[in-house]
Design an enzyme around this catalytic site. Structure first.
Site, PDB file in Angstrom:
ATOM      1  N   ASP A  17       0.853  -1.193   0.000  1.00  0.00           N
ATOM      2  CA  ASP A  17       0.000   0.000   0.000  1.00  0.00           C
ATOM      3  C   ASP A  17       0.886   1.240   0.000  1.00  0.00           C
ATOM      4  O   ASP A  17       1.011   1.951   0.997  1.00  0.00           O
ATOM      5  CB  ASP A  17      -0.899  -0.033   1.239  1.00  0.00           C
ATOM      6  CG  ASP A  17      -2.053   0.959   1.146  1.00  0.00           C
ATOM      7  OD1 ASP A  17      -2.268   1.514   0.066  1.00  0.00           O
ATOM      8  OD2 ASP A  17      -2.742   1.164   2.163  1.00  0.00           O
ATOM      9  N   GLU A  96      -6.319   4.912  -9.117  1.00  0.00           N
ATOM     10  CA  GLU A  96      -7.625   5.418  -8.685  1.00  0.00           C
ATOM     11  C   GLU A  96      -8.196   6.498  -9.602  1.00  0.00           C
ATOM     12  O   GLU A  96      -7.483   7.387 -10.080  1.00  0.00           O
ATOM     13  CB  GLU A  96      -7.512   5.970  -7.258  1.00  0.00           C
ATOM     14  CG  GLU A  96      -8.852   6.268  -6.623  1.00  0.00           C
ATOM     15  CD  GLU A  96      -8.857   5.987  -5.135  1.00  0.00           C
ATOM     16  OE1 GLU A  96      -9.876   6.272  -4.489  1.00  0.00           O
ATOM     17  OE2 GLU A  96      -7.850   5.467  -4.615  1.00  0.00           O
ATOM     18  N   LYS A 132      -9.360   1.746  -9.496  1.00  0.00           N
ATOM     19  CA  LYS A 132      -9.918   1.956  -8.153  1.00  0.00           C
ATOM     20  C   LYS A 132     -11.046   2.988  -8.205  1.00  0.00           C
ATOM     21  O   LYS A 132     -10.872   4.081  -8.748  1.00  0.00           O
ATOM     22  CB  LYS A 132      -8.836   2.440  -7.179  1.00  0.00           C
ATOM     23  CG  LYS A 132      -7.907   1.353  -6.698  1.00  0.00           C
ATOM     24  CD  LYS A 132      -6.908   1.875  -5.696  1.00  0.00           C
ATOM     25  CE  LYS A 132      -7.486   1.999  -4.317  1.00  0.00           C
ATOM     26  NZ  LYS A 132      -6.460   2.365  -3.311  1.00  0.00           N
TER      27      LYS A 132
END
Length: 323
Positions: A17, A96, A132
């Protein structure tokens, strides 16, 4: 005995992450995930400065208008960093969609397709990318369409069972239920509560979703995210995937105690009846969950704020005189 990180990798796919190349290379995860907050941090790293300059120049040449330069540069930077990460990880990168599009299905679709096109222009096939998207009703509908186009999605900012159930019914490739932010909310509401170990409400939530998916045969991957401590990770060992920050990856690596596999397809069992929500039902059930409603809204706001900061940084960088 192998350290806990190596033990965890034996029954859970570990995802980094972070957008930090050095951290990813160190911990050798299967996949990596990024978001506007992580991209903002990555933009401050020395190894990305040349990439930022190249990205800004490209955006000035390709943006339809001057007003769209910063947004296009931010999108391109996410892809450019994703391409660098894909040189290291064997699996996928999650990139994202702009959080400002969280309640607009059509614009989410357009941005997702743009991201995939930018990756493909760099020679990266779409099967190495996860788009995302915030797990709003509109986001889930966009993901449903994208999945049918062969564009796999990672539904993020997921805090409730109803979001998870709707994602599974939509055929979403992967969900990222947030563990630590659920814990944060409950601690704030009940400072004296016992949230240790298996009592952690984030752990309870993800375990419940995992067991529900396996009981009813959904193929959607469950990837626990947003951890506050390695205890949360330990209590979700065996989950399909876990996306973990470099700090907690290091803690796992330094710990050589035995790690038990807690979740598995073979032992999964859920007493929750299978549900299918229409839009009105979904919105009502989500609204009844104060924690999920508040954390979803907060998460979108925070990602928007960091998206704007990133675009501001790129705009300021583009107006600096050449050295």
């Amino acid at each position: 005995m192998a350290n806990k990180l190596e033990q965890l990798k034996s029954f859970t796919d570990v995802v980094a992450d972070t957008g930090d190349i050095e951290a990813i290379a160190k911990f050798k995860p299967l996949d990596a995930t990024t978001n506007p907050s992580l991209l903002l941090k990555a933009a401050g790293l020395e190894q990305y400065q040349g990439l930022i300059d190249t990205t800004i120049a490209w955006a000035h040449e390709n943006a339809p208008s001057a007003e769209e330069v910063a947004n296009l540069a931010a999108t391109k930077l996410g892809v450019a960093i994703g391409c660098e990460i894909l040189k290291i990880v064997p699996g996928r990168i999650s990139t994202e969609v702009d959080a400002r599009l969280s309640f607009d299905t059509a614009k989410t679709l357009s941005k997702a397709r743009q991201i995939i096109a930018l990756y493909e222009a760099e020679g990266i096939a779409k099967d190495r990318v996860l788009i995302k998207i915030a797990a709003t009703w509109e986001g889930i509908r966009a993901a449903e369409i994208l999945e049918k186009e062969g564009i796999n999605c990672n539904l993020t900012l997921l805090f409730s069972f109803c979001q998870a159930a709707a994602c599974a019914e939509a055929g979403v490739y992967l969900i990222s239920p947030f563990v630590g932010r659920i814990l944060d909310w409950n601690k704030a509401k009940n400072p004296d509560g016992d949230f240790s170990g298996a009592n952690d409400p984030g752990v309870v939530s993800v375990s419940s979703i995992y067991n529900y998916y396996k009981t009813y045969g959904y193929n959607t991957i469950v990837m626990g995210a947003s951890f506050r401590n390695i205890g949360e990770i330990e209590n979700l060992a065996g989950c399909d995937r876990l996306t973990i920050s470099p700090q907690l990856l290091e803690e796992l690596k330094q710990d050589e105690a035995a790690l038990e596999c807690v979740l598995s397809k073979e032992t999964a069992s859920s007493d929750i009846a299978q549900v299918r929500y229409d839009e009105a039902q979904f919105r009502l059930v989500l609204n009844e969950d104060a924690m999920a409603t508040e954390k979803l809204a907060e998460g979108i706001r925070n990602f928007i704020a960091d998206q704007i900061k990133l675009e501001t940084l790129l705009t300021e960088r583009s107006t600096q005189p050449a050295m």
